[in-house]
Design an enzyme around this catalytic site. Structure first.
Site, PDB file in Angstrom:
ATOM      1  CG  HIS A  85      70.408  24.415  67.657  1.00  0.00           C
ATOM      2  ND1 HIS A  85      70.506  25.240  66.658  1.00  0.00           N
ATOM      3  CD2 HIS A  85      70.833  24.340  68.736  1.00  0.00           C
ATOM      4  CE1 HIS A  85      71.531  26.042  67.511  1.00  0.00           C
ATOM      5  NE2 HIS A  85      71.783  25.509  68.924  1.00  0.00           N
ATOM      6  CD  GLU A 103      73.832  23.118  71.150  1.00  0.00           C
ATOM      7  OE1 GLU A 103      74.228  23.691  72.523  1.00  0.00           O
ATOM      8  OE2 GLU A 103      73.515  23.781  70.252  1.00  0.00           O
ATOM      9  CG  HIS A 132      69.352  28.960  78.323  1.00  0.00           C
ATOM     10  ND1 HIS A 132      68.023  28.930  78.161  1.00  0.00           N
ATOM     11  CD2 HIS A 132      70.142  28.150  77.506  1.00  0.00           C
ATOM     12  CE1 HIS A 132      68.057  28.095  76.985  1.00  0.00           C
ATOM     13  NE2 HIS A 132      69.252  27.581  76.735  1.00  0.00           N
ATOM     14  CG  HIS A 169      67.425  27.350  69.030  1.00  0.00           C
ATOM     15  ND1 HIS A 169      66.922  26.786  70.139  1.00  0.00           N
ATOM     16  CD2 HIS A 169      68.757  27.336  69.256  1.00  0.00           C
ATOM     17  CE1 HIS A 169      67.905  26.584  71.140  1.00  0.00           C
ATOM     18  NE2 HIS A 169      69.167  27.080  70.391  1.00  0.00           N
ATOM     19  CG  HIS A 176      71.430  20.243  76.382  1.00  0.00           C
ATOM     20  ND1 HIS A 176      71.961  20.006  75.184  1.00  0.00           N
ATOM     21  CD2 HIS A 176      72.414  20.676  77.365  1.00  0.00           C
ATOM     22  CE1 HIS A 176      73.384  20.095  75.475  1.00  0.00           C
ATOM     23  NE2 HIS A 176      73.465  20.567  76.786  1.00  0.00           N
ATOM     24  CE1 TYR A 192      76.190  21.773  80.323  1.00  0.00           C
ATOM     25  CE2 TYR A 192      74.964  20.089  79.967  1.00  0.00           C
ATOM     26  CZ  TYR A 192      75.620  21.253  79.392  1.00  0.00           C
ATOM     27  OH  TYR A 192      75.659  21.514  78.011  1.00  0.00           O
ATOM     28  CD  GLU A 199      76.586  25.401  70.214  1.00  0.00           C
ATOM     29  OE1 GLU A 199      76.850  26.233  71.536  1.00  0.00           O
ATOM     30  OE2 GLU A 199      75.458  25.313  69.660  1.00  0.00           O
ATOM     31  NE  ARG A 213      76.201  24.298  75.555  1.00  0.00           N
ATOM     32  CZ  ARG A 213      75.830  24.817  76.780  1.00  0.00           C
ATOM     33  NH1 ARG A 213      75.428  24.115  77.794  1.00  0.00           N
ATOM     34  NH2 ARG A 213      75.799  26.396  76.931  1.00  0.00           N
ATOM     35  CG  ASP A 251      76.333  28.708  74.023  1.00  0.00           C
ATOM     36  OD1 ASP A 251      76.561  29.250  72.907  1.00  0.00           O
ATOM     37  OD2 ASP A 251      75.399  27.783  74.413  1.00  0.00           O
ATOM     38  CG  ASP A 275      61.292  58.321  76.603  1.00  0.00           C
ATOM     39  OD1 ASP A 275      60.036  58.088  76.069  1.00  0.00           O
ATOM     40  OD2 ASP A 275      61.511  59.356  77.388  1.00  0.00           O
ATOM     41  CG  ASP A 279      74.876  28.235  68.920  1.00  0.00           C
ATOM     42  OD1 ASP A 279      75.561  28.458  70.175  1.00  0.00           O
ATOM     43  OD2 ASP A 279      73.925  27.730  69.011  1.00  0.00           O
TER      44      ASP A 279
HETATM   45  N1  GLY Z   1      73.777  29.259  72.328  1.00  0.00           N
HETATM   46  C1  GLY Z   1      72.393  28.575  72.329  1.00  0.00           C
HETATM   47  C2  GLY Z   1      72.545  27.155  72.114  1.00  0.00           C
HETATM   48  O1  GLY Z   1      73.357  26.696  72.025  1.00  0.00           O
HETATM   49  O2  GLY Z   1      71.604  26.550  71.590  1.00  0.00           O
HETATM   50 MN    MN Z   2      73.476  25.596  70.033  1.00  0.00          MN
HETATM   51 MN    MN Z   3      75.287  27.682  71.872  1.00  0.00          MN
END
Ligand code: GLY
Ligand code: MN
Ligand code: MN
Length: 441
Positions: free
Chosen positions: A355, A385, A243, A362, A351, A389, A415, A413, A260, A38, A272
């Site tokens: 993006h 970004e 993540h 994204h 990575h 790591y 960004e 990181r 992040d 629910d 972001d």
């Molecule tokens: N927070 C998602 C990214 O940095 O792509």
């Molecule tokens: Mn990002």
């Molecule tokens: Mn991010």
């Protein structure tokens, strides 16, 4: 604060309809998604549907009928007014509201979609619909398409293929209008201020969850819808999980904290941003060395995000600096080109460097088409970004140095959100400080 501006949506519809050139597009809204008994997840409108309609209710369907005359081209199927349902679930615009407030040429109850869809589609050259994404209507669309194919062989009219709307909408959404840039500025400014709040109050916090509360509470206080994605609040070694969203570890003064997080506005434009700060107010020697490499890579990559460049160049600028920095401190070995060509850095940087950013975090839009790199141009917004790591989760590639314990547990990181302009790129998240001197206390 967001206020529906119909002119913006009307202009988008006009461009989309011109591109359709005789085709009929079926663009469904999102539906509510069950969380548990629910209870549903907060509603998140479908980005293409939102982009074209500004209508924020679930289960609606929009038709764009470029084969029809002006005044008969934008049709909305919506949930009809219903007192009992509205008492339980909230206000609906209903059929009249869809026409008056959202400027549909004609609106209907969503309950009539199956009967009316074939009538509206008839006479179009092709059907434009995203197959595989909207099961509640897909069967009906395919049935109509099959019927049209039969008509086509008999009468020579009717749709003879189904195309994806992404062909038309992705490029429109990739290039942000002045209006969208201003909305993005607001989303990113709120996000940057939230990061500043974290920086200023880190000394009195003792758990990742408190940081999440602080940052997301700030988003709401500023009138945003909430977080654009699950906030990543990762201290120490948790930052090596890209993540990480458990966000429930105690904070240790000797660690770094990677945050992040970005907000989503009422009209779904997103920030972001990632910042990595010393929890105890001072970087250790090793933390500082890694931070300086990442910051150098990031600043140079941002500077390379100019008109005519492309996202691969931006990535390569960052990657080269990361690899050379890691070589200098003995975490990589060999020629830079060889390390990059063979991916021998991927246990430390796994990575891409950024993006597109917009209605989706994204965001839509191609980065390359085969060998052709999509060129950066005025009005695109991308994240930059890079990160490093260091943990022993991914095995060190053969021939590369093993990792000394003193580096392990460092995840960094940085960004920012970058607007490509004709002259210099503009950093929209500049309000979130990132120089070492600003982060130490
Ligand atoms: N927070 C998602 C990214 O940095 O792509
Ligand atoms: Mn990002
Ligand atoms: Mn991010």
């Amino acid at each position: 604060m967001f206020k529906l501006n119909n002119e913006i949506f009307e202009k988008r519809r006009e461009i989309f309809l011109n591109k359709l050139d005789g085709k009929a597009a079926i663009i469904p809204a999102a539906s509510l998604v069950k969380h548990h008994a629910d209870c549903e997840y907060p509603f998140r409108q479908d980005s293409n549907f939102w982009y074209l309609t500004g209508f924020d209710e679930p289960d609606a369907i929009a038709l764009f009928l470029s084969h029809k005359p002006k005044g008969e081209r934008f049709i909305l199927f919506v949930s009809p007014k219903d007192v009992i349902s509205e008492v339980w679930h909230g206000f609906r615009w209903g059929i009249e509201g869809a026409e008056k407030e959202f400027k549909a040429d004609k609106a209907h109850s969503i309950n009539d979609i199956k009967d009316l869809l074939p009538v509206y589609i008839e006479g179009s050259d092709e059907i434009v619909f995203s197959i595989g994404k909207y099961p509640r209507i897909e069967k009906a669309v395919l049935e109509i398409f099959t019927q049209q194919l039969e008509n086509r062989s008999r009468l020579g009219i009717g749709a003879n293929s189904i195309q994806s709307p992404e062909i038309y909408l992705n490029h429109m959404r990739l290039i942000k209008s002045e209006f969208e840039i201003n909305r993005m500025r607001e989303a990113i400014q709120i996000s940057a201020e939230a990061h500043e709040l974290v920086r200023k109050s880190i000394s009195v916090k003792n758990n990742e969850r408190q940081i999440q509360g602080l940052i997301e509470g700030f988003f709401l206080e500023k009138g945003a819808r909430g977080p654009a994605y699950n906030s990543i609040i990762a201290s120490g070694d948790n930052a090596c999980i890209l993540h990480y969203t458990s966000n429930n570890s105690p904070l240790s003064k000797k660690d770094l904290l990677l945050v992040d997080a970005g907000c989503s506005l009422t009209d779904y434009y997103n920030g972001d941003i990632t910042r990595t700060i010393p929890i105890g107010g001072k970087f250790s020697k090793e933390q500082k060395i890694i931070y300086e490499i990442v910051l150098d890579a990031q600043k140079n990559a941002i500077n390379s995000a100019v008109t005519g460049s492309n996202s691969t160049t931006v990535h390569n600028v960052a990657l080269k600096i990361l690899v050379e920095g890691l070589k200098e401190i003995g975490l990589l070995r060999g020629s830079t080109d060889e390390i990059i060509d063979n991916g021998l850095y991927k246990h430390l940087y796994m990575h891409r460097t950024g993006h597109w950013l917009g209605l989706d975090v994204h965001d839509v839009g191609a980065y390359r088409m085969g060998d052709y790199e999509v060129q950066l141009q005025n009005g695109m917004i991308l994240t930059v970004e890079p990160g490093i790591y260091i943990s022993d989760r991914i095995p060190v590639p053969d021939g590369q140095p093993s990792i000394d314990e003193k580096w392990k547990g460092i995840g960094i990181r940085i960004e920012d959100d970058i607007l490509v302009k004709d002259k210099e790129p503009e950093n929209l998240s500049i309000a979130a400080l990132k120089e070492i001197a600003d982060l130490e206390f």
